[in-house]
Motif scaffolding. Sequence first.
Motif, PDB file in Angstrom:
ATOM      1  N   ASN B  63      51.017   5.122 -31.242  1.00 38.38           N
ATOM      2  CA  ASN B  63      51.249   5.620 -32.605  1.00 38.38           C
ATOM      3  C   ASN B  63      52.283   4.790 -33.361  1.00 38.38           C
ATOM      4  N   ASN B 101      38.069   8.690 -33.701  1.00 40.91           N
ATOM      5  CA  ASN B 101      38.924   9.172 -32.605  1.00 40.91           C
ATOM      6  C   ASN B 101      39.466   8.004 -31.784  1.00 40.91           C
ATOM      7  N   ASN B 103      42.296   7.361 -30.700  1.00 41.21           N
ATOM      8  CA  ASN B 103      43.169   7.775 -29.587  1.00 41.21           C
ATOM      9  C   ASN B 103      42.349   7.963 -28.315  1.00 41.21           C
ATOM     10  N   GLY B 104      41.242   8.670 -28.451  1.00 36.65           N
ATOM     11  CA  GLY B 104      40.375   8.891 -27.299  1.00 36.65           C
ATOM     12  C   GLY B 104      39.716   7.606 -26.821  1.00 36.65           C
ATOM     13  N   TRP B 343      30.265   6.376 -26.402  1.00 34.74           N
ATOM     14  CA  TRP B 343      31.061   7.421 -25.785  1.00 34.74           C
ATOM     15  C   TRP B 343      30.546   8.806 -26.187  1.00 34.74           C
ATOM     16  N   TYR B 345      29.476  12.065 -28.501  1.00 34.89           N
ATOM     17  CA  TYR B 345      30.071  12.775 -29.636  1.00 34.89           C
ATOM     18  C   TYR B 345      31.599  12.747 -29.579  1.00 34.89           C
ATOM     19  N   LEU B 346      32.148  12.295 -28.477  1.00 34.21           N
ATOM     20  CA  LEU B 346      33.609  12.335 -28.274  1.00 34.21           C
ATOM     21  C   LEU B 346      34.362  11.391 -29.195  1.00 34.21           C
ATOM     22  N   GLY B 347      33.732  10.308 -29.628  1.00 36.59           N
ATOM     23  CA  GLY B 347      34.430   9.388 -30.521  1.00 36.59           C
ATOM     24  C   GLY B 347      33.718   8.053 -30.626  1.00 36.59           C
TER      25      GLY B 347
END
Lengths: 101, 359
Positions: B63, B101, B103-104, B343, B345-347
């Motif tokens: 971050n 996403n 981060n994921g 990956w 629907y997760l990202g």
Amino acid sequence: MATKSTSTRIVLLDPLSEADLPTTNPAQRIADPNGKAIGFLFNGHNAGALLFQSTIEKMTKRFSFSSVVNRVKANLGAPSTPETIGELASTCDTVVLGVGA
Amino acid sequence: MNIQLKSERVYVDSVEEAIEICYQRGWTDGLPVVPPTEALVTQALQYLKRDPSESIGVIPPKNSPATVERIVINSIMGGCLPNYIPVVIAAVEAMLEKPFNLNGVQATTHCVCPLAIVSGPIVRQLGFNSEDGVFGGGSRANAAVGRAIRLIMWNIGGAHPGEIDRATLGHPGKYAYCIAENADGNPWEPIHVEKGLKPEDNAVTMFGCEAPHHLHTGSGTPEQTLDNIADAMSTIGNNNFLVGGEILVVMCPRAANSIAHAGWSRGEVKEYIHQNAVVTVARARKRAPHMDAATDAPHWTKFVEVADADAVVHVARRPEDINLVVAGGWGAAGSFCAVCPSWGYLGGLAQTKPIQMPS
């Protein structure tokens, strides 16, 4: 060994960046869970479902909670929604998170 | 333009020392980098005419802020010319969109890696490769933009393998993963037009996906070509079968034009693949014999009747979950295509951003 003067040296710039993290005060651990409101937030990964369910069963059998809130993340790979976090923060004294990757 | 730089200065005595210090300080993921000299960085910032302290956003998982200055430093390290850097900035903007996403994507045990798909007139203007060897080496633009994106994720995002990046197997694209759409060879609209931009726009579409699975799709009918693609997608190990989401199909111009010449639209191609890339419940049980248990049910059991052995799971749950890009060389006697699962629907969902060049 003599070093070159600064003006003849090669100047590189650091590509790293540091996060500007706000200071946080973690919530205090509760000494006795009996009579408290507990939340269970499952991340939704089916590999951890059995373990998490077993944890809920054992804890609710062992302690007398005033209330139990069960929630599941919509996306196991992303943070919980602000709504879920807000609900758990406002209705629970403590929350158990987990599990599976 | 008076440029105020905030990055720490590191002084070295030689080019050789500069290369080594990049390794010693952990500024590179293993490949040698172009030492980010103050002169090169200043030159690029003067070209961009943007405030170096402007933050495009924070890059997870560390971050840390991706300021224009830091993006430029990492882009120089990747080998970017100043006029490549707006492409890199657009790529960062796309990856920071919530559905991506990042981060994921940076942390998962899956091998997902962001692929940059550049489209529009800028492909030819900046010398991106959209033809033979599009997924491989040979183009400075493809390589440098791909490297810049990875170095940003490495240095600013802090995702290192074995630490927060938990990818079990990894992905060769985690060194550089950038292609360009072949506009001349594309019989349909460009991907950025499908995503809502104008034909004359320049754009980068970021999509988190696996390495390309190369398919020899031959020289038959459109149905034969598309059946080949659908079959390659229909495996019980395909992550999209397990968790839905989007998938990428790359067609060489020969395949795309043969299909379009036979009257197929882009939408009809996607519909056909959606309908035919399926896994039956009977086959699915080989991977998940306990799928009936509430605690071990795969994602797709929410949509399919698991008691029916002949029921099918659509690998791409909807036709619009298929991202279709025309790229690569014309092909030889037979055509070649590729499938890149994701990956789910997760990202890593496809995000398209316009490229803003300095005036």
